[in-house]
Design an enzyme around this catalytic site. Structure first.
Site, PDB file in Angstrom:
ATOM      1  N   ARG A  37      26.612 -90.063-119.642  1.00  0.00           N
ATOM      2  CA  ARG A  37      27.522 -90.027-120.800  1.00  0.00           C
ATOM      3  C   ARG A  37      28.672 -91.014-120.645  1.00  0.00           C
ATOM      4  O   ARG A  37      29.178 -91.536-121.638  1.00  0.00           O
ATOM      5  CB  ARG A  37      28.066 -88.613-120.989  1.00  0.00           C
ATOM      6  CG  ARG A  37      26.990 -87.700-121.527  1.00  0.00           C
ATOM      7  CD  ARG A  37      27.497 -86.337-121.820  1.00  0.00           C
ATOM      8  NE  ARG A  37      26.495 -85.614-122.574  1.00  0.00           N
ATOM      9  CZ  ARG A  37      26.455 -84.301-122.723  1.00  0.00           C
ATOM     10  NH1 ARG A  37      27.376 -83.551-122.160  1.00  0.00           N
ATOM     11  NH2 ARG A  37      25.514 -83.741-123.426  1.00  0.00           N
ATOM     12  N   LYS A 197      11.874 -72.359-130.547  1.00  0.00           N
ATOM     13  CA  LYS A 197      12.079 -71.479-131.698  1.00  0.00           C
ATOM     14  C   LYS A 197      12.051 -72.194-133.036  1.00  0.00           C
ATOM     15  O   LYS A 197      12.691 -73.238-133.198  1.00  0.00           O
ATOM     16  CB  LYS A 197      13.444 -70.808-131.569  1.00  0.00           C
ATOM     17  CG  LYS A 197      13.543 -69.844-130.427  1.00  0.00           C
ATOM     18  CD  LYS A 197      14.901 -69.215-130.487  1.00  0.00           C
ATOM     19  CE  LYS A 197      15.170 -68.273-129.351  1.00  0.00           C
ATOM     20  NZ  LYS A 197      16.607 -68.037-129.257  1.00  0.00           N
ATOM     21  N   GLY A 345      17.587 -84.475-124.671  1.00  0.00           N
ATOM     22  CA  GLY A 345      17.196 -83.225-124.013  1.00  0.00           C
ATOM     23  C   GLY A 345      15.807 -83.311-123.408  1.00  0.00           C
ATOM     24  O   GLY A 345      15.486 -84.234-122.669  1.00  0.00           O
ATOM     25  N   GLY A 368      22.883 -81.100-130.234  1.00  0.00           N
ATOM     26  CA  GLY A 368      23.257 -80.341-131.434  1.00  0.00           C
ATOM     27  C   GLY A 368      23.574 -81.253-132.606  1.00  0.00           C
ATOM     28  O   GLY A 368      23.162 -81.005-133.744  1.00  0.00           O
TER      29      GLY A 368
HETATM   30  P1  AMP Z   1      14.086 -76.341-127.490  1.00  0.00           P
HETATM   31  O1  AMP Z   1      15.360 -76.247-126.713  1.00  0.00           O
HETATM   32  O2  AMP Z   1      14.052 -75.514-128.724  1.00  0.00           O
HETATM   33  O3  AMP Z   1      13.647 -77.770-127.720  1.00  0.00           O
HETATM   34  O4  AMP Z   1      12.979 -75.666-126.588  1.00  0.00           O
HETATM   35  C1  AMP Z   1      12.612 -76.159-125.326  1.00  0.00           C
HETATM   36  C2  AMP Z   1      11.915 -75.064-124.578  1.00  0.00           C
HETATM   37  O5  AMP Z   1      10.761 -74.662-125.303  1.00  0.00           O
HETATM   38  C3  AMP Z   1      11.425 -75.514-123.217  1.00  0.00           C
HETATM   39  O6  AMP Z   1      12.158 -74.812-122.245  1.00  0.00           O
HETATM   40  C4  AMP Z   1       9.963 -75.121-123.207  1.00  0.00           C
HETATM   41  O7  AMP Z   1       9.561 -74.496-122.017  1.00  0.00           O
HETATM   42  C5  AMP Z   1       9.866 -74.126-124.354  1.00  0.00           C
HETATM   43  N1  AMP Z   1       8.488 -74.043-124.860  1.00  0.00           N
HETATM   44  C6  AMP Z   1       7.757 -75.026-125.403  1.00  0.00           C
HETATM   45  N2  AMP Z   1       6.526 -74.590-125.682  1.00  0.00           N
HETATM   46  C7  AMP Z   1       6.456 -73.293-125.298  1.00  0.00           C
HETATM   47  C8  AMP Z   1       5.451 -72.286-125.335  1.00  0.00           C
HETATM   48  N3  AMP Z   1       4.225 -72.559-125.805  1.00  0.00           N
HETATM   49  N4  AMP Z   1       5.762 -71.055-124.869  1.00  0.00           N
HETATM   50  C9  AMP Z   1       6.999 -70.800-124.385  1.00  0.00           C
HETATM   51  N5  AMP Z   1       7.988 -71.688-124.341  1.00  0.00           N
HETATM   52  C10 AMP Z   1       7.738 -72.930-124.784  1.00  0.00           C
END
Ligand code: AMP
Length: 393
Positions: A37, A197, A345, A368
Site C-alpha cells: 500500500r 456469499k 484480495g 470494499g
Molecule cells: P469472498 O471474500 O466473498 O470473495 O470469499 C472468499 C472465500 O470464499 C474464500 O475464503 C474461499 O475459501 C470461499 N469459498 C469459495 N468457494 C467456496 C466453496 N465452494 N465452499 C466454501 N467456501 C468457498
C-alpha cells in the site's frame, strides 16, 4: 463527471495534503509485513515532491477506536516511506494542532501525520476536525481509493474547506480502469464472480448484469443459485435466506448468467480430504471448487473476451488442490489478452499463484471500495473531489 487530477494542478510552493491508504498489515513486533500500500501511493508523493510541493501525507491505520494507541502508530510507515523515497520523512506527533503547525514541511519535504483514527472525529466526519485538517493545506489530494467508500473527515469532510481537491495518481488509475470496464467496455465483456456469499455481492451481480455480455459464477455463491434452480447441492455452503433472491436474479438474467455444470466435491472441508469431480452433488458431499468441464467452458468464454472483470475465487482456493479452478481461470484471463480488472484480495493471490500478475491490466487496491464501484454506487470520497470541467480552463 471526471474529477480533477493532481496532474491538472500547479503544485509549486503549495502545501499539498495527500490522503493515502497506508493501512498496512503489521506483525506482533509492529513490523510491516507488506509495504504494497505504501508503494502504491509512492508515485503520487514523488510527483508532488518533483513539482516542488510541500507534502503532508495522512492515513488511518487499524481500528484504534478514537484513542491514541501505541501499537497503531504510523512510525513504522514513516520509516518505510523514508526508505522508499530516499529522504527523511518525520512523523508528526499528531494529525492536528499546534505541534503539527510547527513542523510543517517546506517545498520538497515530506511530513507524515500520526494516525487519523486516534481522533473519534475522523470517522464521525466532524466539521471542526475537518476544518483543522484543511487548515494545514492549500491543495487536497485523495490517493486512498481503499478508503473512498467511507465518508470520513479526511476523505470527505475536509474537502469543503480546501480550495481544490483532486485525485492522486493511484486514485486516477483506479477510476480510469474501473470506470472504463463498467461504463464503456470493449466487447465481449465477461465478469467472473466467486467467493463465499451471494449476499456480499448482490449489488455487484445486479449492476454487472446491466453491463456485461456474460457473468460466470463460481465459488460457494454458485450453490445458492443452483439450489434456487432446485438442483442438489448436498452440504455445500448455501445462504438459505437468499434463495428467493437468487431465483429472481436467474429469471431476469436469462442466459447471461452462467453456473458451473460440474464440481469438485469432498466429504469434509479440510486439507487432504479426498475429492472427486461430479456433475451431480451427492447428499453428503460439499462442493469445494468448479469441476474440469466448467473450467474448460469458463476458460473458453474468457479467452474470447475483450474485457474481463473478476472478483472472488472459484473454490476454497486457500486449500490446494481446491485452488485449481481459480488458478486455471487466472491463466485464462492472462491468455485472453483482454483488458482485465481484478478486485484485489483473493483474486489477486490467485493471479500471483498462477504467475500471471504482469499480464493483468489493473488490480484494484480497494476491496470494499471496488465492490461498491462495481455495484454502480458513487463513492463519497470520489464524489467530493472537484469536477474537472469546473476548473479546466
Ligand atoms: P469472498 O471474500 O466473498 O470473495 O470469499 C472468499 C472465500 O470464499 C474464500 O475464503 C474461499 O475459501 C470461499 N469459498 C469459495 N468457494 C467456496 C466453496 N465452494 N465452499 C466454501 N467456501 C468457498
Amino acid at each position: 463527471m471526471a474529477k480533477l487530477s493532481i496532474k491538472d494542478l500547479d503544485l509549486k510552493d503549495k502545501t499539498v495534503f495527500i490522503r493515502t491508504d497506508f493501512n498496512v498489515p503489521l506483525n506482533d513486533s509492529n513490523q510491516i509485513t507488506s509495504d504494497k500500500r505504501i508503494r502504491a501511493s509512492l508515485p503520487t508523493i514523488q510527483y508532488a515532491i518533483e513539482h516542488c510541493a510541500a507534502v503532508i501525507v495522512a492515513s488511518h491505520l487499524g481500528r484504534p477506536k478514537g484513542k491514541p494507541t501505541p501499537n497503531l502508530t504510523l512510525a513504522p510507515v514513516a520509516a518505510r516511506l523514508s526508505e522508499l523515497l530516499g529522504k527523511a520523512v518525520p512523523l508528526a506527533p499528531d494529525c492536528t494542532g499546534l505541534e503539527v503547525a510547527r513542523v510543517k514541511p517546506r517545498p520538497g519535504e515530506v511530513l507524515l501525520l500520526e494516525n487519523l483514527r486516534f481522533h473519534p472525529e475522523e470517522e464521525a466526519n466532524d466539521p471542526d476536525f475537518s476544518k483543522q485538517l484543511a487548515s494545514l493545506a492549500d491543495i487536497y489530494i485523495n490517493d486512498a481509493f481503499g478508503a473512498a467508500h467511507r465518508a470520513h473527515a479526511s476523505t470527505v469532510g475536509m474537502i469543503s474547506y480546501v480550495p481544490l481537491a483532486a485525485a492522486g495518481l493511484l486514485m486516477d488509475r483506479e477510476l480510469e480502469w474501473l470506470g472504463r470496464v463498467t461504463r464503456n467496455p470493449d466487447r465481449p465483456c465477461v465478469a467472473l464472480l466467486g467467493g463465499a456469499k451471494v449476499s456480499d455481492k448482490i449489488g455487484v451481480i445486479q449492476n454487472l448484469l446491466t453491463v456485461v455480455d456474460k457473468l460466470l459464477v463460481g465459488g460457494a455463491m454458485a450453490y445458492t443459485f443452483l439450489r434456487a434452480k432446485n438442483e442438489p447441492t448436498g452440504r455445500s455452503l448455501i445462504e438459505e435466506d437468499k434463495i428467493d433472491l437468487a431465483r429472481k436474479i436467474l429469471a431476469s438474467a436469462g442466459a447471461k448468467l452462467v453456473l458451473p455444470s460440474d464440481h469438485i466435491v469432498a466429504s469434509e472441508l479440510k486439507p487432504g480430504a479426498s475429492s472427486e469431480a461430479v456433475t451431480r452433488i451427492g447428499p453428503d458431499r460439499i462442493a469445494v471448487d468448479i469441476g474440469p468441464q466448467t473450467i474448460e467452458q469458463y476458460a473458453q468464454i474468457i479467452r474470447g473476451a475483450k474485457t474481463v472483470i473478476w472478483n472472488g475465487p472459484m473454490g476454497v482456493f486457500e486449500m490446494p488442490p481446491f485452488d485449481k479452478g481459480t488458478v486455471e481461470l487466472a491463466k485464462a484471463v492472462a491468455e485472453s489478452g483482454a483488458i482485465s480488472v481484478i478486485g484485489g484480495g483473493d483474486s489477486e493471490k490467485a493471479i500471483k499463484a498462477a504467475g500471471v500478475s504482469d499480464k493483468i491490466t489493473h488490480v484494484s487496491t480497494g476491496g470494499g471500495a471496488s465492490l461498491e464501484f462495481l455495484s454502480g454506487l458513487e463513492l463519497p470520497g470520489v464524489a467530493a473531489l472537484t469536477d474537472k470541467t469546473a476548473n479546466s480552463a
